[in-house]
Design a protein around this motif. Structure first.
Motif, short mmCIF file in Angstrom:
data_model
loop_
_atom_site.label_atom_id
_atom_site.label_comp_id
_atom_site.label_asym_id
_atom_site.label_seq_id
_atom_site.Cartn_x
_atom_site.Cartn_y
_atom_site.Cartn_z
N LEU A 1 1.29 -1.46 0.54
CA LEU A 1 0.19 -0.01 0.33
C LEU A 1 0.92 1.17 0.24
CD1 LEU A 1 -1.75 -2.67 0.90
CD2 LEU A 1 -3.09 -0.74 2.41
N PHE A 2 0.52 2.05 -0.61
CA PHE A 2 1.25 3.85 -0.96
C PHE A 2 0.06 4.39 -0.54
CE2 PHE A 2 2.16 7.70 -2.70
CZ PHE A 2 3.54 8.06 -2.47
N MET A 3 0.64 5.49 0.97
CA MET A 3 -0.11 6.08 0.74
C MET A 3 0.26 7.85 0.62
SD MET A 3 -1.17 4.76 3.98
CE MET A 3 -1.64 3.46 3.03
N VAL A 4 -0.54 7.33 -0.40
CA VAL A 4 -1.11 9.52 -0.80
C VAL A 4 -1.43 10.29 -0.34
CG1 VAL A 4 -2.18 10.05 -3.51
CG2 VAL A 4 -2.13 8.01 -2.82
N GLY B 1 2.46 -5.08 3.00
CA GLY B 1 3.11 -3.93 3.32
C GLY B 1 2.34 -2.15 2.90
N VAL B 2 3.31 -1.40 3.31
CA VAL B 2 2.94 -0.47 2.99
C VAL B 2 4.37 0.73 3.42
CG1 VAL B 2 2.45 0.34 5.42
CG2 VAL B 2 1.26 0.93 4.45
N PHE B 3 3.36 2.06 2.14
CA PHE B 3 5.05 2.90 2.39
C PHE B 3 4.76 3.97 2.59
CE2 PHE B 3 4.68 2.67 -2.20
CZ PHE B 3 5.68 3.54 -3.00
N GLY B 4 4.96 4.68 2.32
CA GLY B 4 4.90 6.82 1.92
C GLY B 4 6.37 7.75 2.90
N MET B 5 5.44 8.96 2.02
CA MET B 5 6.79 9.74 1.78
C MET B 5 6.29 11.10 2.96
SD MET B 5 7.89 13.06 0.95
CE MET B 5 9.10 14.16 1.34
N SER B 6 7.06 11.59 3.88
CA SER B 6 6.96 12.69 5.20
C SER B 6 5.35 12.18 5.44
CB SER B 6 6.35 14.21 3.82
OG SER B 6 6.57 15.07 4.68
N ALA B 7 4.49 13.23 5.48
CA ALA B 7 2.60 12.50 6.62
C ALA B 7 2.89 10.92 5.82
CB ALA B 7 1.87 13.42 5.80
N LEU C 1 8.06 -1.32 -7.57
CA LEU C 1 7.49 -3.02 -6.91
C LEU C 1 6.62 -3.24 -7.81
CD1 LEU C 1 6.53 -0.64 -4.49
CD2 LEU C 1 7.86 -2.12 -3.87
N THR C 2 5.55 -3.24 -9.27
CA THR C 2 4.80 -3.73 -9.65
C THR C 2 6.66 -4.75 -10.63
OG1 THR C 2 5.11 -2.34 -11.43
CG2 THR C 2 3.30 -2.46 -10.17
N ASP C 3 7.28 -4.67 -10.87
CA ASP C 3 7.64 -5.41 -11.43
C ASP C 3 8.66 -6.32 -10.89
OD1 ASP C 3 8.21 -3.82 -13.95
OD2 ASP C 3 10.04 -2.80 -13.88
N LYS C 4 8.56 -5.98 -9.81
CA LYS C 4 8.79 -7.36 -8.55
C LYS C 4 7.57 -8.20 -8.53
CE LYS C 4 13.36 -6.67 -7.55
NZ LYS C 4 14.42 -7.87 -8.40
N GLY C 5 6.71 -8.27 -8.97
CA GLY C 5 5.41 -9.11 -8.67
C GLY C 5 4.79 -8.65 -7.75
N PHE C 6 5.14 -7.37 -7.19
CA PHE C 6 4.11 -6.63 -5.63
C PHE C 6 2.75 -5.95 -6.38
CE2 PHE C 6 7.80 -6.71 -3.96
CZ PHE C 6 8.25 -6.76 -2.83
N THR C 7 1.79 -6.14 -5.71
CA THR C 7 0.77 -5.68 -6.48
C THR C 7 0.26 -4.25 -6.15
OG1 THR C 7 -1.33 -7.51 -6.68
CG2 THR C 7 -2.78 -5.99 -6.29
N VAL C 8 0.10 -3.69 -6.30
CA VAL C 8 0.39 -2.07 -5.60
C VAL C 8 -1.34 -1.34 -5.60
CG1 VAL C 8 1.55 0.42 -5.74
CG2 VAL C 8 2.71 -1.18 -6.01
N PHE C 9 -1.48 -0.71 -4.29
CA PHE C 9 -2.52 -0.18 -4.11
C PHE C 9 -2.31 1.17 -3.49
CE2 PHE C 9 -3.49 -4.62 -3.03
CZ PHE C 9 -4.78 -4.70 -3.71
N ALA C 10 -2.39 2.18 -4.42
CA ALA C 10 -2.49 3.51 -3.62
C ALA C 10 -3.26 4.59 -3.42
CB ALA C 10 -2.13 4.39 -5.04
N VAL D 1 -6.61 5.14 6.75
CA VAL D 1 -5.83 4.07 6.17
C VAL D 1 -6.25 2.72 6.91
CG1 VAL D 1 -3.84 6.25 5.13
CG2 VAL D 1 -4.02 5.10 7.33
N ARG D 2 -6.96 2.93 7.97
CA ARG D 2 -6.55 1.38 8.79
C ARG D 2 -7.70 1.02 8.04
NH1 ARG D 2 -4.07 2.06 13.43
NH2 ARG D 2 -3.95 3.37 15.03
N ARG D 3 -9.32 1.73 7.73
CA ARG D 3 -10.15 1.05 7.07
C ARG D 3 -9.28 1.15 5.87
NH1 ARG D 3 -15.29 0.86 7.65
NH2 ARG D 3 -15.97 -0.10 5.79
N SER D 4 -8.63 0.67 4.96
CA SER D 4 -7.76 0.41 3.62
C SER D 4 -7.47 -1.37 4.04
CB SER D 4 -6.87 1.23 2.55
OG SER D 4 -6.07 1.09 3.62
N VAL D 5 -7.02 -1.35 5.55
CA VAL D 5 -5.77 -1.92 5.41
C VAL D 5 -7.04 -3.30 5.43
CG1 VAL D 5 -4.43 -3.82 6.01
CG2 VAL D 5 -4.02 -0.73 6.04
N ARG D 6 -7.99 -2.96 6.56
CA ARG D 6 -8.80 -4.34 6.57
C ARG D 6 -9.52 -4.34 5.03
NH1 ARG D 6 -8.92 -3.20 12.45
NH2 ARG D 6 -8.82 -0.69 12.98
#
Length: 286
Positions: free
Chosen positions: A58-61, A131-137, A82-91, A109-114
């Motif tokens: 998951l990418f935190m927009v 997994g989850v990642f993001g920049m700053s906020a 990430l997608t080139d490594k086979g990961f499904t990405v959720f923005a 974002v808690r709800r998004s994971v659920r």
């Protein structure tokens, strides 16, 4: 300001991602993961068409706790490493400041994971490899998921709330880790924080959304990426939570970029992206 914070990383990340061709993805735009105030909360899903590895990232927009919408066809290349490594990405987009608070963004974002875990079969992902990642906020929100998640509320009338919002790996770029020192009544608050409506909070209420408060031994493996010359989110934020992770015995690593500020460019961007992808490959492996 909020827009520049959100996209300074994305533009740098895109320059790294666009350097080479990779596999095609299927885009599922504007997937609704919840509603509030009469509005839909949405995410875009990028699924590799070949060799998907079954793990979700998951990418935190989010920048300044403001979440912006862009056509997914224009953002697709940003997730290619990430997608080139086979990961499904959720923005994942959340309710934006100033209408919605940081606490409400965390709830979103808690709800998004659920939702994603509860619909793992639909998205063809493993509910135990998220997994989850993001920049700053976005990094802050990622850390909240890594440190302060739960197993769900079986008493809730909403079936989505019955599901755990725990994640299995975190990568946080230049992330605020202690909102108490960013709050409006903090004695050493940086003047730059006056420009962020989301930070019009007092130190007491900020405690509930400060990842460093919630560090425990069962936290998700976490990679921190920080610039030594960051004058908006000083590197001490990352150093402090890394020390807390080490004390608690959490699998973690801090990579410091000596000449970087609040965002990375050139070789720093390349190194950060490679470290991020490798972290997920390592910790979301079958």
């Amino acid at each position: 300001m909020r827009t520049s914070l959100q996209f300074i990383f994305l533009l740098v990340y895109a320059s790294v991602a666009a350097c080479c061709q990779g596999q095609e993805v299927t885009i599922s735009p504007d997937v609704v993961y919840g509603h509030k105030s009469g509005l839909a909360m949405t995410c875009d899903v990028f699924t590799p068409e070949q060799d998907a590895n079954g793990a979700a990232v998951l990418f935190m927009v989010s920048g300044g706790w403001f979440s912006n919408w862009s056509p997914p066809e224009q953002t697709q290349h940003m997730f290619k490493p990430l997608t080139d490594k086979g990961f499904t990405v959720f923005a994942v987009r959340h309710g934006s400041s100033p209408k919605f608070s940081i606490a409400e963004a965390v709830d979103d974002v808690r709800r998004s994971v659920r939702f994603i875990r509860g619909n793992a079969d639909r998205f063809e992902v493993d509910p135990d490899r998220i997994g989850v990642f993001g920049m700053s906020a976005g990094g802050h929100l990622s850390l909240m998921l890594g440190t302060a998640s739960d197993e769900g509320n079986a008493e809730s009338k909403d079936p989505v709330e019955h599901i755990s919002d725990r994640v299995n790996a975190v990568v946080a770029y230049v992330a605020p880790t202690d909102l108490r020192v960013m709050a409006k009544d903090a004695p050493d608050r940086l003047p730059a924080y006056d420009r962020f409506p989301a930070l019009e909070i007092d130190a007491k209420s900020a405690t509930a959304d400060s990842p460093i408060i919630f560090v425990t031994a069962d936290d998700a493996p976490t990679l921190l990426l920080a610039g030594a010359k960051d004058d908006l989110v000083p590197i001490s934020y990352s150093r402090n939570i890394e020390a807390a992770f080490e004390k608690a015995g959490v699998t973690s690593e801090l990579i410091e970029f000596e000449n970087a500020g609040h965002g990375f460019g050139g070789e720093d961007a390349k190194k950060a992206t490679e470290a991020m992808v490798n972290w997920f490959v390592t910790h979301l492996d079958k």
